[in-house]
Design a protein around this motif. Sequence first.
Motif, PDB file in Angstrom:
ATOM      1  N   GLY A  19       0.831  -1.191   0.000  1.00  0.00           N
ATOM      2  CA  GLY A  19       0.000   0.000   0.000  1.00  0.00           C
ATOM      3  C   GLY A  19       0.865   1.240   0.000  1.00  0.00           C
ATOM      4  O   GLY A  19       2.038   1.198   0.391  1.00  0.00           O
ATOM      5  N   MET A  20       0.302   2.340  -0.444  1.00  0.00           N
ATOM      6  CA  MET A  20       1.042   3.595  -0.482  1.00  0.00           C
ATOM      7  C   MET A  20       1.130   4.184   0.921  1.00  0.00           C
ATOM      8  O   MET A  20       0.107   4.362   1.587  1.00  0.00           O
ATOM      9  N   PRO A  21       2.327   4.483   1.402  1.00  0.00           N
ATOM     10  CA  PRO A  21       2.474   5.085   2.738  1.00  0.00           C
ATOM     11  C   PRO A  21       1.658   6.369   2.844  1.00  0.00           C
ATOM     12  O   PRO A  21       1.727   7.235   1.970  1.00  0.00           O
ATOM     13  N   PHE A  22       0.869   6.505   3.919  1.00  0.00           N
ATOM     14  CA  PHE A  22      -0.017   7.656   4.057  1.00  0.00           C
ATOM     15  C   PHE A  22       0.762   8.968   4.136  1.00  0.00           C
ATOM     16  O   PHE A  22       0.254  10.037   3.787  1.00  0.00           O
ATOM     17  N   GLN A  23       2.030   8.894   4.581  1.00  0.00           N
ATOM     18  CA  GLN A  23       2.838  10.113   4.719  1.00  0.00           C
ATOM     19  C   GLN A  23       3.052  10.818   3.380  1.00  0.00           C
ATOM     20  O   GLN A  23       3.263  12.040   3.334  1.00  0.00           O
ATOM     21  N   LEU A  24       3.014  10.046   2.270  1.00  0.00           N
ATOM     22  CA  LEU A  24       3.254  10.657   0.963  1.00  0.00           C
ATOM     23  C   LEU A  24       2.233  11.745   0.659  1.00  0.00           C
ATOM     24  O   LEU A  24       2.562  12.766   0.044  1.00  0.00           O
ATOM     25  N   GLY A  25       1.023  11.548   1.078  1.00  0.00           N
ATOM     26  CA  GLY A  25      -0.024  12.515   0.816  1.00  0.00           C
ATOM     27  C   GLY A  25       0.175  13.843   1.524  1.00  0.00           C
ATOM     28  O   GLY A  25      -0.526  14.820   1.227  1.00  0.00           O
ATOM     29  N   GLN A  26       1.144  13.879   2.433  1.00  0.00           N
ATOM     30  CA  GLN A  26       1.420  15.110   3.173  1.00  0.00           C
ATOM     31  C   GLN A  26       2.632  15.859   2.617  1.00  0.00           C
ATOM     32  O   GLN A  26       2.978  16.931   3.105  1.00  0.00           O
ATOM     33  N   MET A  27       3.255  15.285   1.600  1.00  0.00           N
ATOM     34  CA  MET A  27       4.494  15.859   1.065  1.00  0.00           C
ATOM     35  C   MET A  27       4.188  16.709  -0.167  1.00  0.00           C
ATOM     36  O   MET A  27       4.341  16.291  -1.312  1.00  0.00           O
ATOM     37  N   ARG A  28       3.774  17.913   0.071  1.00  0.00           N
ATOM     38  CA  ARG A  28       3.333  18.792  -1.000  1.00  0.00           C
ATOM     39  C   ARG A  28       4.488  19.389  -1.803  1.00  0.00           C
ATOM     40  O   ARG A  28       4.268  19.962  -2.873  1.00  0.00           O
ATOM     41  N   ASP A  29       5.725  19.264  -1.299  1.00  0.00           N
ATOM     42  CA  ASP A  29       6.865  19.871  -1.986  1.00  0.00           C
ATOM     43  C   ASP A  29       7.686  18.874  -2.801  1.00  0.00           C
ATOM     44  O   ASP A  29       8.605  19.273  -3.526  1.00  0.00           O
ATOM     45  N   VAL A  30       7.381  17.597  -2.683  1.00  0.00           N
ATOM     46  CA  VAL A  30       8.127  16.577  -3.428  1.00  0.00           C
ATOM     47  C   VAL A  30       7.837  16.716  -4.918  1.00  0.00           C
ATOM     48  O   VAL A  30       6.682  16.831  -5.337  1.00  0.00           O
ATOM     49  N   THR A  31       8.887  16.708  -5.737  1.00  0.00           N
ATOM     50  CA  THR A  31       8.734  16.887  -7.191  1.00  0.00           C
ATOM     51  C   THR A  31       8.902  15.581  -7.980  1.00  0.00           C
ATOM     52  O   THR A  31       8.475  15.507  -9.130  1.00  0.00           O
ATOM     53  N   TYR A  32       9.520  14.580  -7.350  1.00  0.00           N
ATOM     54  CA  TYR A  32       9.811  13.316  -8.046  1.00  0.00           C
ATOM     55  C   TYR A  32       9.375  12.161  -7.160  1.00  0.00           C
ATOM     56  O   TYR A  32       9.756  12.098  -5.982  1.00  0.00           O
ATOM     57  N   LEU A  33       8.592  11.233  -7.715  1.00  0.00           N
ATOM     58  CA  LEU A  33       8.111  10.082  -6.956  1.00  0.00           C
ATOM     59  C   LEU A  33       8.313   8.808  -7.761  1.00  0.00           C
ATOM     60  O   LEU A  33       7.828   8.701  -8.888  1.00  0.00           O
ATOM     61  N   ASP A  34       9.021   7.847  -7.175  1.00  0.00           N
ATOM     62  CA  ASP A  34       9.265   6.553  -7.815  1.00  0.00           C
ATOM     63  C   ASP A  34       8.746   5.448  -6.907  1.00  0.00           C
ATOM     64  O   ASP A  34       9.307   5.181  -5.848  1.00  0.00           O
ATOM     65  N   LEU A  35       7.657   4.805  -7.345  1.00  0.00           N
ATOM     66  CA  LEU A  35       7.068   3.671  -6.617  1.00  0.00           C
ATOM     67  C   LEU A  35       7.130   2.397  -7.451  1.00  0.00           C
ATOM     68  O   LEU A  35       6.350   1.478  -7.243  1.00  0.00           O
ATOM     69  N   GLU A  36       8.061   2.345  -8.366  1.00  0.00           N
ATOM     70  CA  GLU A  36       8.147   1.198  -9.264  1.00  0.00           C
ATOM     71  C   GLU A  36       8.565  -0.076  -8.529  1.00  0.00           C
ATOM     72  O   GLU A  36       9.194  -0.033  -7.471  1.00  0.00           O
ATOM     73  N   CYS A  37       8.191  -1.211  -9.147  1.00  0.00           N
ATOM     74  CA  CYS A  37       8.638  -2.539  -8.686  1.00  0.00           C
ATOM     75  C   CYS A  37       8.189  -2.827  -7.252  1.00  0.00           C
ATOM     76  O   CYS A  37       8.976  -3.247  -6.396  1.00  0.00           O
ATOM     77  N   ASN A  38       6.912  -2.580  -7.000  1.00  0.00           N
ATOM     78  CA  ASN A  38       6.312  -2.941  -5.727  1.00  0.00           C
ATOM     79  C   ASN A  38       5.134  -3.880  -5.974  1.00  0.00           C
ATOM     80  O   ASN A  38       5.036  -4.477  -7.049  1.00  0.00           O
ATOM     81  N   LEU A  39       4.240  -3.995  -5.012  1.00  0.00           N
ATOM     82  CA  LEU A  39       3.093  -4.897  -5.124  1.00  0.00           C
ATOM     83  C   LEU A  39       1.790  -4.122  -4.981  1.00  0.00           C
ATOM     84  O   LEU A  39       0.781  -4.655  -4.506  1.00  0.00           O
ATOM     85  N   LEU A  40       1.800  -2.900  -5.415  1.00  0.00           N
ATOM     86  CA  LEU A  40       0.662  -2.008  -5.241  1.00  0.00           C
ATOM     87  C   LEU A  40      -0.494  -2.381  -6.171  1.00  0.00           C
ATOM     88  O   LEU A  40      -0.322  -2.486  -7.380  1.00  0.00           O
ATOM     89  N   GLU A  41      -1.671  -2.572  -5.601  1.00  0.00           N
ATOM     90  CA  GLU A  41      -2.870  -2.824  -6.375  1.00  0.00           C
ATOM     91  C   GLU A  41      -3.693  -1.555  -6.568  1.00  0.00           C
ATOM     92  O   GLU A  41      -4.471  -1.452  -7.515  1.00  0.00           O
ATOM     93  N   THR A  42      -3.525  -0.610  -5.647  1.00  0.00           N
ATOM     94  CA  THR A  42      -4.199   0.680  -5.752  1.00  0.00           C
ATOM     95  C   THR A  42      -3.271   1.780  -5.251  1.00  0.00           C
ATOM     96  O   THR A  42      -2.298   1.511  -4.537  1.00  0.00           O
ATOM     97  N   LEU A  43      -3.578   2.993  -5.646  1.00  0.00           N
ATOM     98  CA  LEU A  43      -2.891   4.178  -5.121  1.00  0.00           C
ATOM     99  C   LEU A  43      -3.920   5.041  -4.414  1.00  0.00           C
ATOM    100  O   LEU A  43      -5.024   5.236  -4.918  1.00  0.00           O
ATOM    101  N   SER A  44      -3.550   5.578  -3.278  1.00  0.00           N
ATOM    102  CA  SER A  44      -4.470   6.387  -2.486  1.00  0.00           C
ATOM    103  C   SER A  44      -4.830   7.688  -3.213  1.00  0.00           C
ATOM    104  O   SER A  44      -4.009   8.272  -3.921  1.00  0.00           O
TER     105      SER A  44
END
Length: 292
Positions: A19-44
């Motif tokens: 699952g996507m870590p809930f903390q990511l939704g609080q990071m409004r200044d992040v410009t680059y996100l790499d969630l490749e090669c995981n087991l994610l079935e959904t994104l929040s």
Amino acid sequence: LDKGRDSNRMTMRGCQLLGMPFQLGQMRDVTYLDLECNLLETLSEDLGNMVSLTEMKVSFNQLESLPQSLKNLTNLTILESRYNFIKLFPECCVDLPLKTLLLDSNELQAIPASVARLTGLRTLSIANNILRNIADEVPMGLTNLTRLTMQQNELLSLPETVLYMTSLTHVDLSFNHLFQLPHGFSQLTKVESLYLAYNDMETSSLVLDTMYDLVDLRLTSNRLKGIPHTFARLSQLSVLHIGGNDFKVEAQHHYLKTWEIVQKWLKFNLEAWAAAEAHKNTTGPFRRKGGK
């Protein structure tokens, strides 16, 4: 997470995330996100809070769709979601300022008309899906597209409106079921590489006579019975793959890879075929002696 927050680049590649870590939704200044090669079935849906994102990679997961909140990512220019299980084109993306969109190896069956709104798109890759339909409106909006990759799909034809995609330089349509190109395809005069291998193209359908910048042409395994005489005008052609068609080509000529070799081969064979055709016309079974 703290390191990514500090650098504005968040990489959680290959972390076996379910699952996507809930903390990511609080990071409004992040410009680059790499969630490749995981087991994610959904994104929040919280992903839509990361409003500073310019590049997002979610390939090699088990996603069947992308969250609607992506429409809030108004700075996003690069989106990669390859090797997932997406069945419908993500409508949440069509109003974003995307320049690169990679959706290879999903389960997409169609490109809807709404994709025409991606007017700033430069690279679109939808290889290895099950595409059967492209809405007529799509090419009319993608006039800035330079690279189009749709190899290994189920396409029987392309919309006639493809002639609006006048910025194209690279087109890969290999491994489909195309038997002809749309009328006016040769108006795409900026195309430098055209891949049509493993289709059902016939010689008469290869009207490429005004594609003067064409450098790399791949026609392996079609239904060609020869090369159109108009190929003599392709003076920049430096790579030609021609094996596996319905006319004899010596093995060493299946893959021609230099300008000198390609141009020499074209000149020799076009002259030979022209001579053979002229001979056939003058010795036909109903031609009278003396040419009368």
